[in-house]
Design a protein around this motif. Structure first.
Motif, short mmCIF file in Angstrom:
data_model
loop_
_atom_site.label_atom_id
_atom_site.label_comp_id
_atom_site.label_asym_id
_atom_site.label_seq_id
_atom_site.Cartn_x
_atom_site.Cartn_y
_atom_site.Cartn_z
N THR A 69 0.84 -1.20 0.00
CA THR A 69 0.00 0.00 0.00
C THR A 69 0.87 1.24 0.00
OG1 THR A 69 -1.44 -1.25 1.47
CG2 THR A 69 -1.97 1.06 1.13
N HIS A 70 1.86 1.22 0.86
CA HIS A 70 2.75 2.38 0.99
C HIS A 70 3.45 2.67 -0.33
CE1 HIS A 70 5.71 5.09 2.77
NE2 HIS A 70 6.62 4.43 2.08
N VAL A 71 4.05 1.66 -0.92
CA VAL A 71 4.82 1.88 -2.16
C VAL A 71 3.89 2.33 -3.29
CG1 VAL A 71 6.25 0.78 -3.92
CG2 VAL A 71 6.63 0.26 -1.52
N ALA A 72 2.72 1.69 -3.41
CA ALA A 72 1.79 2.04 -4.49
C ALA A 72 1.34 3.49 -4.34
CB ALA A 72 0.59 1.10 -4.46
N CYS A 73 1.01 3.86 -3.10
CA CYS A 73 0.53 5.21 -2.83
C CYS A 73 1.62 6.24 -3.11
CB CYS A 73 0.08 5.26 -1.37
SG CYS A 73 -1.00 6.63 -1.00
N GLU A 74 2.83 5.98 -2.64
CA GLU A 74 3.96 6.89 -2.84
C GLU A 74 4.27 7.05 -4.34
OE1 GLU A 74 6.32 8.56 -0.68
OE2 GLU A 74 4.57 8.39 0.60
N CYS A 75 4.38 5.93 -5.02
CA CYS A 75 4.71 5.96 -6.45
C CYS A 75 3.64 6.72 -7.22
CB CYS A 75 4.82 4.55 -7.01
SG CYS A 75 6.38 3.75 -6.66
N ALA A 76 2.38 6.44 -6.91
CA ALA A 76 1.29 7.08 -7.63
C ALA A 76 1.31 8.59 -7.40
CB ALA A 76 -0.05 6.49 -7.18
N GLY A 77 1.53 8.98 -6.15
CA GLY A 77 1.59 10.40 -5.84
C GLY A 77 2.72 11.09 -6.59
N ALA A 78 3.89 10.47 -6.58
CA ALA A 78 5.04 11.07 -7.24
C ALA A 78 4.87 11.07 -8.76
CB ALA A 78 6.31 10.33 -6.84
N LEU A 79 4.20 10.07 -9.29
CA LEU A 79 3.92 10.06 -10.74
C LEU A 79 2.98 11.21 -11.09
CD1 LEU A 79 3.50 6.22 -11.36
CD2 LEU A 79 5.18 7.69 -12.48
N ALA A 80 1.94 11.37 -10.27
CA ALA A 80 0.97 12.44 -10.52
C ALA A 80 1.67 13.80 -10.46
CB ALA A 80 -0.15 12.38 -9.48
N GLU A 81 2.58 13.95 -9.50
CA GLU A 81 3.30 15.22 -9.38
C GLU A 81 4.17 15.50 -10.60
OE1 GLU A 81 5.33 14.98 -5.67
OE2 GLU A 81 3.50 15.40 -4.54
N ARG A 82 4.61 14.46 -11.25
CA ARG A 82 5.43 14.63 -12.45
C ARG A 82 4.57 14.70 -13.72
NH1 ARG A 82 10.87 12.17 -11.86
NH2 ARG A 82 11.29 12.13 -9.64
N GLY A 83 3.25 14.77 -13.52
CA GLY A 83 2.38 14.92 -14.68
C GLY A 83 2.02 13.61 -15.37
N TRP A 84 2.17 12.51 -14.65
CA TRP A 84 1.80 11.23 -15.22
C TRP A 84 0.48 10.76 -14.65
CZ3 TRP A 84 4.29 8.23 -18.95
CH2 TRP A 84 5.45 8.83 -19.45
N THR A 85 -0.33 10.12 -15.49
CA THR A 85 -1.62 9.61 -15.06
C THR A 85 -1.46 8.16 -14.61
OG1 THR A 85 -2.71 11.00 -16.67
CG2 THR A 85 -3.99 9.16 -15.78
N VAL A 86 -2.03 7.85 -13.45
CA VAL A 86 -2.01 6.48 -12.94
C VAL A 86 -3.29 5.78 -13.35
CG1 VAL A 86 -2.03 5.07 -10.85
CG2 VAL A 86 -0.50 7.06 -11.02
N VAL A 87 -3.15 4.64 -14.01
CA VAL A 87 -4.31 3.85 -14.45
C VAL A 87 -4.33 2.57 -13.63
CG1 VAL A 87 -5.37 2.63 -16.40
CG2 VAL A 87 -4.13 4.78 -16.79
N SER A 88 -5.52 2.20 -13.12
CA SER A 88 -5.62 0.95 -12.36
C SER A 88 -7.04 0.43 -12.43
CB SER A 88 -5.15 1.16 -10.92
OG SER A 88 -4.88 -0.09 -10.33
N GLY A 89 -7.33 -0.58 -11.62
CA GLY A 89 -8.59 -1.29 -11.78
C GLY A 89 -9.59 -1.08 -10.66
#
Lengths: 391, 391
Positions: free
Chosen positions: B138-158
Motif C-alpha cells: 500500500t505504501h509503495v503504491a501510494c507513494e509511487c502514484a503520488g510522485a507520478l501524478a506530481e510529475r504529470g503522469w496519469t495512474v491507471v488501475s482497476g
C-alpha cells in the motif's frame, strides 16, 4: 598434504610466503614480477636491493622496509602450529579458478582447516551483504546458506558482522563446510566478537587469507579480499546492501570476472535494499532461495524445482464452460435460458455445459434451475478469482 | 465534445453501443466483423438473424438472445444522465494506443469524468497489484502514484481493493487525474466499498468500461479488462502479487503489447513477493520509485535524478594517500618510518603523504609522530568503511 606432492621447490614456496608479507594483496606489479622471474628471484632481488622494473624508488624502498622484518620460515612454523598450511599456485589443493585474477592472483594462501580448498571451492557460492543488516537479511542469508549446504554447495563469505556471519552460521547449522576469506592473518580474530565463529568455521570448513599470520585488516585489504571471494566462487549473491556497501565491491569483482551475479530483492522502502535494487537494475539476477541460486550456478540438469501452486480445477475448464460458470448468479438458482443469455450462448449449449459442470461438481440442479455448489471452486466474489495461469 | 466533432455517423455509434451490450469484451470475432462490415451492418445482421461467418449456431443464438434485450438509445441516455459519454474509435478523445489490441480493440468505451481520455492516457502508467496486499505494498503504491501524478503522469488501475485503490488514492492525494478501468458498467460500484473512491476518481479523472451501464463483472471480464489497462498505458508496474495474482495477467498483456513491464521488489520471504519475483526473474525491470518508472516510460531526457550519496572525502584521496591513511594506527601517534613500512612505501614518500593528509584534515602531527584526527572521515574500525565507489 605432504610437501612432496606440491609443485614448487621449497625455495620458491619460501619466497612466496615472504612476498605475501611485503606486497599488499592484489599488487599486480609484484604479480607480474613473480610470473616473469619466479618468486625466489623476486624475493632475492628485494633482499639484495636489485631494483626491478616498474618500481618507483618509493615503492622499492617500501618493499625493502618491509622485507627487513619478514621471516617466512617463522611464518610457516606459525601456520603449522595453528594446524594450517600455506598453499601455492600449482599445489594440488590450489583452486585454479583464482588464475582468472591474472597478475592480481594471490601469491599464496594461508589456510586453516582440514578440508581441501580446491574441493570445497569447486561448487561454491559467495553470500555477502550488509554488516548492519535487518532481521530479514539475516533470515534470508541463513536460510539460503543452509539450503545451499544441504545441496552440497559451499558458502563463501567474509566473516563480517551481519549477512556474512548469518551465511556462515546457516551453512554450519546445516552441517556444510563454509569458507571464510579474511582481510587479515588467519590467526587474527577479526572482528573479535567472531572468535568462536571463526573457530567453528576452521573446524568444519576453512579460514583463509592472502596475508600471513599476524597481519591486521585495512580498508584496502578488505577491498582486495573481496576479489578473492568473487574469484573463488561460481557466483556472488548479495543479500541486503546499502547504496555504498562493501559487498557491492564484491559484486563488481564477480561481474568483472564473468561470474554469476545475483541479488536478493528486499523492500524498496529499506535503505538496505538500495544496493541490491541497484544491482538488480543493472545486470544481477534476482534470487529468492537456494534453488534459484543453484539453478544459475549449477551444472546443466541441476534445475530449480517447479514451485507452481497446484492447478485449480477451475483452470482446467474449457473457455465456454468457464463462461457458463461465470454466468451463474451467486445468490439464487437460475434457469438455463437466463444462463445462456448471460454467457452469450444458446440455451441448448448452456444446458450441455451446465450438465458438464454438474458432473465436474461445480454446479447442481434444483428442479429446472441451476445453482453453484457450495465450496466447489468458484468463489462468491468474481474478483477474488486468480487469473488463469495461461491467460 | 459535441457529436458533430466525432468521426462515425450516429447509426454506427448506436450500433457500437448495442454491440458492447451483446458481445463480451475482447471478442475478436465480433471485432473482425466490425472491422470488415462496419458496426451498423453487424448490428443489423444480428437483429435480422443473418448469421455472419465464423459464428457457430450456439454463438449466434447467444448473440440473438442478448440482442433481444439490448436498448442502445436507453444506454446512451443513461450514460448522459451520469454526466458521461460513449467513445468510439475515430473520436477525437479515442486513445489510439488501444488500436494495438487489433481485433480485440474495445468496440467503444463508456466513460464518466470530465477529462479527455486521450489526453490523460497519453502519459500514463498502470499501477496494479494484489488485493490482499500488505502495508508495504500500500505504501509503495501510494507513494509511487503520488510522485507520478506530481510529475504529470496519469495512474491507471482497476479500482480493486489493495494496490489498485492505493494507487488511485495516491494519485488523487497529489491532485493528479487517475483512470479506473472497470470490468462492469461505470454506474456499478464494484467493489461496493469503493463507491466513494469511484466518485472521487470520476470527479478528478475518469472511470471507464467497455461494458455498458448496469453490467456486472465476471471472471472473464476481469481478465479482458486487464488488456485495456495494459494497452492504454506506456507501461505496467506490478506492486506485490502472489504467485497466481490477477495482476500477472495485466503484466502478460503489457508484455504481449510490447509495453514496458516493471515490478517493485519486495521481501522474498513474503508470499506477496512471489509474483513480482517471478516477473523480475523473467523480463520485468525492477523499480523502486516514480523516478525509475518515469526513466523507463518517459521521453528521452526525462531521466531519473542521480540519487548517489554525497561523495565522502575519503574517496577523493589518491590511492597512495589512502594507503598511508590506512597505515596509521587508530590507537596511538606513530612515526613516519613505521607508517612507511605499513603502507609499503619509503619514509620520504610517507612523510609527503602525511603532510598532504594533514592539509586535508585527516591527520595531525604530534611532535615527530602522526595520528588520526578525530572524526575526520576515517572510522576506528577499518571494516566499517564503505568500499570506494569506483573500486
Amino acid at each position: 598434504m605432504s610437501r612432496e606432492e606440491e609443485g614448487e621447490p621449497p625455495r620458491d614456496r619460501l619466497a612466496r610466503a615472504a612476498l605475501t608479507r611485503i606486497a599488499e594483496p592484489g599488487d599486480e606489479t609484484v604479480g607480474r614480477w613473480v610470473a616473469e622471474l619466479g618468486p625466489a628471484e623476486v624475493w632475492e632481488a628485494v633482499c639484495e636491493d636489485r631494483r626491478l622494473p616498474a618500481a618507483s624508488a618509493d615503492r622499492w624502498a617500501g618493499l625493502r622496509l618491509r622485507a627487513a622484518r619478514a621471516a617466512p620460515e617463522r611464518d610457516l612454523r606459525v601456520i603449522a602450529r595453528l594446524g594450517g598450511r600455506f598453499l601455492c599456485p600449482g599445489d594440488r589443493e590450489w583452486p585454479t579458478q583464482l588464475d582468472a585474477l591474472g597478475a592480481a592472483r594471490p601469491l599464496g594462501l594461508w589456510v586453516r582447516g582440514a578440508c581441501s580448498l580446491r574441493f570445497v571451492a569447486l561448487r561454491s557460492v559467495a553470500l555477502v551483504g550488509a554488516r548492519a543488516c535487518t532481521d530479514y537479511g539475516t533470515h534470508v542469508a541463513c536460510e539460503c546458506a543452509g539450503a545451499l549446504a544441504e545441496r552440497g554447495w559451499t558458502v563463501v563469505s567474509g566473516a563480517a558482522y551481519g549477512i556474512d556471519a548469518a551465511a556462515h552460521r546457516g551453512a554450519l547449522a546445516a552441517g556444510g563446510p563454509t569458507v571464510a576469506v579474511l582481510a587479515c592473518g588467519v590467526d587474527v580474530d577479526y572482528p573479535a566478537a567472531h572468535q568462536e565463529l571463526l573457530r567453528a568455521i576452521a573446524e568444519c570448513g576453512l579460514v583463509l587469507a592472502e596475508l600471513p599470520p599476524g597481519e591486521h585488516p585495512t580498508r584496502g585489504r578488505f577491498v582486495q579480499r573481496n576479489r578473492v571471494i568473487a574469484a573463488l566462487t561460481r557466483g556472488t549473491v548479495v543479500v541486503e546492501a546499502a547504496r555504498r556497501s562493501g559487498s557491492l565491491n564484491t559484486a563488481r569483482h564477480a561481474r568483472r570476472l564473468g561470474r554469476h551475479l545475483m541479488a536478493v530483492p528486499g523492500p524498496v522502502t529499506s535503505g538496505l535494499s538500495a544496493g541490491t535494487l541497484r544491482l538488480l537494475r543493472e545486470d544481477a539476477v534476482p534470487v529468492g532461495d537456494a534453488a534459484q541460486i543453484v539453478e544459475l550456478v549449477g551444472d546443466i540438469g541441476e534445475l530449480a524445482e517447479e514451485k507452481e501452486a497446484a492447478v485449480v480445477p477451475r483452470d482446467l475448464l474449457a473457455p465456454q464452460a468457464g463462461l457458463v460458470l461465470d454466468a451463474l448468479p451467486v445468490s439464487r438458482p437460475t434457469e438455463a435460458a437466463e444462463v445462456a443469455r448471460r454467457a452469450c450462448t444458446s440455451e441448448r449449449a448452456a444446458l450441455a455445459r451446465l450438465r458438464e459442470l454438474s458432473t465436474l461438481g461445480f454446479v447442481e440442479r434444483v428442479g429446472d434451475r441451476w445453482q453453484l455448489r457450495r465450496g466447489a471452486g468458484r468463489h462468491a466474489e468474481p474478483c477474488a478469482h486468480p487469473a488463469p495461469a495461461g491467460g
